[in-house]
Design a protein around this motif. Sequence first.
Motif, PDB file in Angstrom:
ATOM      1  N   VAL A  74       0.834  -1.216   0.000  1.00  0.00           N
ATOM      2  CA  VAL A  74       0.000   0.000   0.000  1.00  0.00           C
ATOM      3  C   VAL A  74       0.864   1.260   0.000  1.00  0.00           C
ATOM      4  O   VAL A  74       0.408   2.330   0.355  1.00  0.00           O
ATOM      5  N   LYS A  75       2.129   1.102  -0.431  1.00  0.00           N
ATOM      6  CA  LYS A  75       3.095   2.189  -0.348  1.00  0.00           C
ATOM      7  C   LYS A  75       2.716   3.375  -1.225  1.00  0.00           C
ATOM      8  O   LYS A  75       2.395   3.215  -2.406  1.00  0.00           O
ATOM      9  N   LYS A  76       2.722   4.558  -0.644  1.00  0.00           N
ATOM     10  CA  LYS A  76       2.568   5.801  -1.389  1.00  0.00           C
ATOM     11  C   LYS A  76       3.644   6.765  -0.889  1.00  0.00           C
ATOM     12  O   LYS A  76       3.790   6.972   0.308  1.00  0.00           O
ATOM     13  N   LEU A  77       4.387   7.316  -1.812  1.00  0.00           N
ATOM     14  CA  LEU A  77       5.468   8.217  -1.433  1.00  0.00           C
ATOM     15  C   LEU A  77       4.925   9.525  -0.884  1.00  0.00           C
ATOM     16  O   LEU A  77       3.985  10.103  -1.438  1.00  0.00           O
ATOM     17  N   ASN A  78       5.535   9.987   0.216  1.00  0.00           N
ATOM     18  CA  ASN A  78       5.188  11.304   0.727  1.00  0.00           C
ATOM     19  C   ASN A  78       6.193  12.328   0.204  1.00  0.00           C
ATOM     20  O   ASN A  78       7.179  11.974  -0.461  1.00  0.00           O
ATOM     21  N   GLU A  79       5.969  13.583   0.494  1.00  0.00           N
ATOM     22  CA  GLU A  79       6.822  14.646  -0.031  1.00  0.00           C
ATOM     23  C   GLU A  79       8.262  14.517   0.450  1.00  0.00           C
ATOM     24  O   GLU A  79       9.204  14.805  -0.298  1.00  0.00           O
ATOM     25  N   GLU A  80       8.422  14.093   1.700  1.00  0.00           N
ATOM     26  CA  GLU A  80       9.774  13.939   2.250  1.00  0.00           C
ATOM     27  C   GLU A  80      10.532  12.847   1.507  1.00  0.00           C
ATOM     28  O   GLU A  80      11.726  12.991   1.203  1.00  0.00           O
TER      29      GLU A  80
END
Length: 603
Positions: free
Chosen positions: A214-220
């Motif tokens: 369920v990985k979604k990249l965050n801004e960091e």
Amino acid sequence: MDNLIKKLTQNKWTLPLLLGAILYGKSLFLLVTLYDASARVFMMSLLSIAPILVIVSFSFLFEGRKKLWYFFFVNIGYSILFYADMTYFDGLNRLFSFYVLYLKNISPEFAASTSEYFMNLNFLVFVDLPFFLYIMLKSKKVIGKSIRQKNRELRMKRWGLFGTAFALSFMLMVTQFMTVRKTAGIENYENHALLLSPVGNHMVNLATFIRDSVKKLNEEEIASIEGWYDENASHFSVADEYKDLKGLLAGKNLIVVHFESLESFALDYTWQGQEITPNLNKLIKNSINFTNVREQIQEGVSSDAELMFNTGLYPTQKGSAFMSYGENEYFGLPKLLKNEGYETSAIHGDMAAFWNRDIVYPNIGIERYVDEELFEDKRYSGLGILDESLFKQSVKEIERSTKPYYSYVMTVTSHTPFTIEEEHRYLGIPWDNHDAGYLESIHYTDHYLGEFYKELEAKGELENTALIVFGDHEGVHKYHDSNLPDNEKKLPFFIHIPGMEEMEINTLGGQVDMLPTILYLLGVDEDLYTDKVMGSNLFREGEGSVVMATGEVLGDPKDYDHLFNAPYISNLIITGDYFRAAEKDVDITPNTQMVEEEKNKSH
């Protein structure tokens, strides 16, 4: 027996203690099987206790036959898992991973390469199961149907006992894991069974599997990837002596031979005066030969080699990028060439869905995939169609191609289990073992690579063509004990241009460095790929460096931390579908005039 069953179910401590003892015993058996029967392994096995206690704590929630059922299913579940660990470790030097559950498109022939690992003493892990199955069946008459506990106070006691046991064991396990994370050697997956314990390793693996699903990249995370790419730009600088090589391949047809299981030692090895790879050795005399390239594949094995060569990304740390993330957005060499007007194809003697290639290939820019169904000669050996048939089919496909073209030809006969038939053993080695099978298989593929080259030459297909050959991973040293010379994870990689003088490049590097090196030779503007391709240009200054699949860094890089983090950054890129999430343009068209000029000539 009836009294034993009653004691097992009526005493709240008997079954939990027995389950803990059995899981520990099987964990110790697994560790001894994978490593050795030493005092060190025994001491390290004590790290199994905390994770096992977490599993055992859940048994306090049940009573009567339900407790027996929990005991039995946990026992049989971990027995199967430990058996898979031992079998998997034999082939890949790591424990079984939940990520391989994605491997739904593995062809039936794949069983031939792994079946020899199944019949061994590993089956002892199942030795107690028939006895406990008998107890389960017998218990129905002895205990009868379980009565639901209506006493609120007793239910609260069970939950209280579970909560206490779980909290204490879980805190101990987490503390243990946090400590182990700082231990030297944890970066090497071969040590995970010892440092994390067999049970603990699978807990960590399951947690990361769920997270990555369920990985979604965050801004960091996106910023950290971009920062890594910015820092990596210096790895594309070139030594002065090689600057005139830029654009050497521009406009040329490219034929890539992905040579299955080819190890570097085989190029120099002879048997009774016979070269194992006479045709490869002949081609190298007119090639740029990179002599110090190391294997970097992970669980995706050959597909990882394809990923690194075509996309310039490191493999995922667990599982296979091809299987788990085949529908991602990728930058790829075929895609870049396709946008420049090249016709792109892949030719492989196996089923189209093998390792999910029918999904991945279009996403990296391969227009036409010639799988086994399209072969005219479908003779099989080992894992797939004979390489003799592969190379004959490849000549036909190349002749049909519109120039300029990119053809990715992937061999298969030289794949384990190295049981090539007697009629194809041209060296005549009398040994009846894997060493002989390996040498005969490599020699067979080399022989038909030579025939392939001669036929292309006779048809005029080599007049403006470069042939790129690389080994995807070790063969005999990867899967078997061998008496052949040590290989040290070295793989052949050379770029053959008819008529050129041999140039030897000794820069230390890995498979992920192949693409940036080829892009340089194609004359592609670095600004188009430095934020998409990892690795280094092998024409760089200095001795070079490489991150091995185990996490070990070879060489003496000045930016050690940057290099060490590369596989983890790549894992973020793939699991988070970075190019799509960051809206990166991967469908780029390089502005190389030489390609356009060559197309005009062909018309």
